[in-house]
Design an enzyme around this catalytic site. Structure first.
Site, short mmCIF file in Angstrom:
data_model
loop_
_atom_site.label_atom_id
_atom_site.label_comp_id
_atom_site.label_asym_id
_atom_site.label_seq_id
_atom_site.Cartn_x
_atom_site.Cartn_y
_atom_site.Cartn_z
N HIS A 248 0.82 -1.22 0.00
CA HIS A 248 0.00 0.00 0.00
C HIS A 248 0.85 1.27 0.00
CE1 HIS A 248 -3.96 -1.81 0.33
NE2 HIS A 248 -3.49 -2.64 1.24
N ASP A 302 -0.91 -5.98 5.04
CA ASP A 302 -2.03 -6.67 4.41
C ASP A 302 -1.91 -6.59 2.89
OD1 ASP A 302 -2.48 -3.83 4.46
OD2 ASP A 302 -4.53 -4.21 3.81
N GLU A 303 -2.61 -7.46 2.22
CA GLU A 303 -2.87 -7.37 0.78
C GLU A 303 -1.61 -7.16 -0.06
OE1 GLU A 303 -5.80 -4.26 0.59
OE2 GLU A 303 -7.41 -5.59 1.23
N THR A 304 -0.56 -7.90 0.23
CA THR A 304 0.64 -7.81 -0.60
C THR A 304 0.47 -8.71 -1.83
OG1 THR A 304 1.68 -9.49 0.81
CG2 THR A 304 2.18 -7.19 1.28
N TRP A 305 -0.52 -8.33 -2.62
CA TRP A 305 -0.93 -9.15 -3.78
C TRP A 305 0.04 -9.03 -4.94
CZ3 TRP A 305 -6.24 -6.49 -3.06
CH2 TRP A 305 -6.93 -7.11 -2.00
#
EC number: 3.2.1.52
Length: 688
Positions: A248, A302-305
């Site tokens: 992010h 979070d969300e380390t896509w």
């Protein structure tokens, strides 16, 4: 005699019922409350403030004096001694104004208080000044009447929170940036519900030394942050930095100077393999630990896509799970040097089932799940329980995809997260407020923030059926009926809008906002409007009633409440406009297709569509322009100018749609064109 006895019973029951009905609403509900008979007049109360009283005690007493004076119209008398005072207080332990890292394991007594109101005065016994301050918040809700009739009921209350840590996470990274004054109003509001943590979610919206070009004029200065921290501390609220130290971070990486720090080009995630990343983060960590005194920091993770997406991309082969743990371990070790306790999200467990076992020992997992789905909550909870780790749980106000939060969805999410958390001894409860879609005002989330904070203190959620009534009675005592009706009508309007829109959410789950600005003349949306015409009309019916109630409230509102109610009024108008633009498009196409195509004559079609002072297209232009102006005013009453033009552009594009159609129709009539008649959609190709 028997008749007289029955009459006495009836009168006594009536008096008891009347007395019970007059009892004030207390949110959150105290652990123990016992009412007596009678009341204590406020106007003759007095208080003694010892010369050596600490600043935190003086602050709480001054708040009490101000509250009583505001309602009674007379200042609280200054007593010459403690024995002569009718407001008496005892604080057993000095200091401890904010929650420490052992708050949940030391008996959780720091915030405990006992409040007794008798004909002789007010007695408060508190473990610390925090308990004293919270007793004052309870007294705020107990006050009845105005002027000479201001009084307090005779009552004994014993209270302490069910959960040690009760926080709200405010998003300062995605939407607008609240002004410092608005943040202070928010802190005052949250303090009323005895909230003790305020998570300041930031990606690059705080100015750091050496990074002057990063979000220039779109961030908070360190001086402003210090002001916010000090303001919250007076109200016994710990401001906790919430900074993503892995993903992010697009606003950093999109800059050419920092682009090489990313896993992907102009991406979102830092590259843990790059030594320059560690250099940058060491600098950031030092600055954040200097700026924020809280013993906690939430580091996201979070969300380390993107790292996962690039895992198998040529030429490099990545191990996303190993990189995640490498980065978290580095960040944890750095903060440990400064004595900070780390919190981190656990959502990546969905991709890497064993990742929690590899978490650094002292990092506290935070379970987030934003749906009212017990199975989904347990999917994140069970791995934490398996590793026997202490944890926080974090629901959210479902407002990121809607102009006004999805009410029942939010209530149930908070309810299920609280139940799951308490069942497994969660350390704390964090109610999230996200601003991803930018457009909605944060003020629309205040009611739901209160719901989460109240639930965390009392250990049970308020009854969602009666909550708006009780909340309105506490927050808007002179406007209760209007405000309750407005909240309820807007919520119902949102439910009807969800029936019509929400298939394309652009990664905003269940959101209606993306589609609400789509081309209403496209074949898909005209068919959708035909199918949902009655639902769109219900949206307008309920938002019009909400507007009427809010306008009524504005006529009687105090200056302190006016700005908030104005924001709610604009929110109601925005929801109304979301439905109106689709209904207008249908009405315009139907008017042409039925009046010109079907009947082969004008039949006042051009008058109905283009007349300069009252016609469908002019109505649309008028409302779009007026709403743009009202929106800008409401935005600036809450936010800094940053991102405002991004939002106003939506109104400009919509105005252009209506105006272009207006000119096309006029041009057709003026030139007396003779091409074959076709449907409105084909004849005028309505598009942005």
């Amino acid at each position: 005699m028997k008749t007289l006895w029955i009459s006495c019973i009836i009168v006594c029951c009536w008096r008891f019922t009347a007395s019970a009905q007059q009892r004030p609403t207390l949110l959150p509900a105290p652990q123990s409350i016992h009412y007596g008979q009678g009341e204590l007049p406020v106007q003759k109360l007095s208080v003694f403030v010892a010369p050596n009283a600490t600043a935190d005690v003086v602050f709480a007493l001054n708040q009490l004096r101000n509250l009583l004076a505001e309602r009674s119209g007379k200042p609280v008398l200054v007593s010459p001694s403690a024995s002569a005072s009718t407001i008496r207080y005892s604080v057993k332990s000095a200091g401890q104004e904010l929650p420490g890292t052992n708050e949940a394991t030391n008996g959780n007594t720091r915030e405990r208080y006992t409040l007794t109101i008798t004909q002789k005065g007010i007695d408060i016994t508190a473990q610390t000044s925090t308990g004293l301050y919270y007793a004052v918040q309870t007294i705020r809700q107990l006050i009845r009447g105005q002027g000479t009739k201001t009084s307090l009921p005779l009552v004994t209350i014993s209270d302490q929170p069910r959960l040690a840590y009760r926080g709200v996470m405010m998003d300062f990274a995605h939407g607008g940036l609240l002004t410092v004054d608005e943040i202070k109003k928010q802190i005052d509001f949250l303090a009323r519900w005895k909230t003790n943590q305020y998570y300041f979610y930031n990606e690059v919206s705080i100015q750091l030394d050496g990074y002057s070009t990063l979000n220039y004029k779109a961030s908070y200065s360190q001086a402003q942050i210090k002001t916010i921290i000090a303001y919250a501390r007076e109200r016994h609220m710990d401001v906790i930095p919430f900074v993503n130290f892995y993903g992010h971070l697009h606003e950093l990486i999109r800059n050419e100077k920092y682009a090489s720090l990313a896993i992907g080009h102009y991406g979102h995630e830092l590259d843990p393999r790059n030594p320059a990343v560690q250099t940058l983060l060491k600098n950031w960590i030092k600055q954040y630990t200097t700026l924020f005194q809280s013993p906690f920091i939430h580091v996201g993770f979070d969300e380390t896509w993107e790292t996962k997406r690039l895992a198998n991309a040529a030429p490099a082969k990545l191990d996303p799970e190993a990189l995640y743990i490498q980065q978290l371990s580095f960040v944890s070790n750095e903060f440990k040097q400064y004595g900070k306790t780390l919190l981190a999200w656990t959502d990546m467990n969905a991709f890497y089932p064993n990742i929690l076992a590899k978490f650094p020992k002292d990092v506290i997992p935070v379970i987030w799940e934003y749906s009212p789905d017990t199975t989904a909550i347990n999917n994140y909870l069970n791995p934490v329980l398996k590793e026997k780790k202490p944890f926080f749980i974090q629901p959210a106000v479902s407002g990121w995809g809607h102009i006004y939060p999805a009410s029942d969805y939010t209530y149930e999410n908070i309810n299920l997260c609280l139940k799951a958390g308490l069942r497994h001894n969660t350390l704390g409860f964090i109610t999230s407020v996200w601003t991803d879609s930018v457009e909605p005002f944060v003020r629309a989330s205040w009611l739901f923030m209160a719901y989460g904070c109240i639930a965390a203190w009392q250990g049970t959620v308020p009854d969602k059926i009666t909550f708006t009534e009780k909340y309105s009675a506490v927050v808007y005592p002179a406007l209760t009926q209007d405000m309750q009706a407005a909240f309820d009508h807007i919520a119902i309007a949102g439910q009807f809008l969800e029936k019509c829109l929400g298939k394309n959410t652009q990664s905003l789950p269940r959101g209606t906002l993306v589609e609400s600005w789509s081309n209403p003349f496209s074949a898909y949306y005209l068919a959708n409007t035909n199918e949902h015409k009655a639902d769109f009309e219900q949206v307008r019916t309920h938002t019009e009633e909400a507007q009427a109630r809010l306008i009524s409230a504005l006529q009687r509102a105090s200056p302190a409440d006016t700005s908030f109610i104005q924001s709610m009024l604009v929110s109601a108008r925005l929801i109304n406009y979301s439905a109106s633009r689709f209904l207008w498009a249908k009405a315009i196409t139907d008017r042409w297709n039925d009046g010109i195509m079907a009947q082969k004559k004008d039949d006042y079609v051009f008058y109905d569509l283009t007349y300069p002072c009252h016609s469908l297209l002019v109505d649309a232009m008028d409302e779009t322009g007026e709403l743009k102006r009202a929106y800008a005013q409401a935005w600036l009453s809450e936010n800094m100018p940053y991102r405002l033009n991004t939002m106003l552009g939506r109104f400009d594009v919509d105005f252009g749609l209506w105006r272009k159609l207006h000119l096309k129709l006029l041009d057709y009539k003026i030139q007396k064109k003779t091409e074959p008649l076709r449907s409105f959609e084909l004849m005028f190709t309505p598009d942005f």
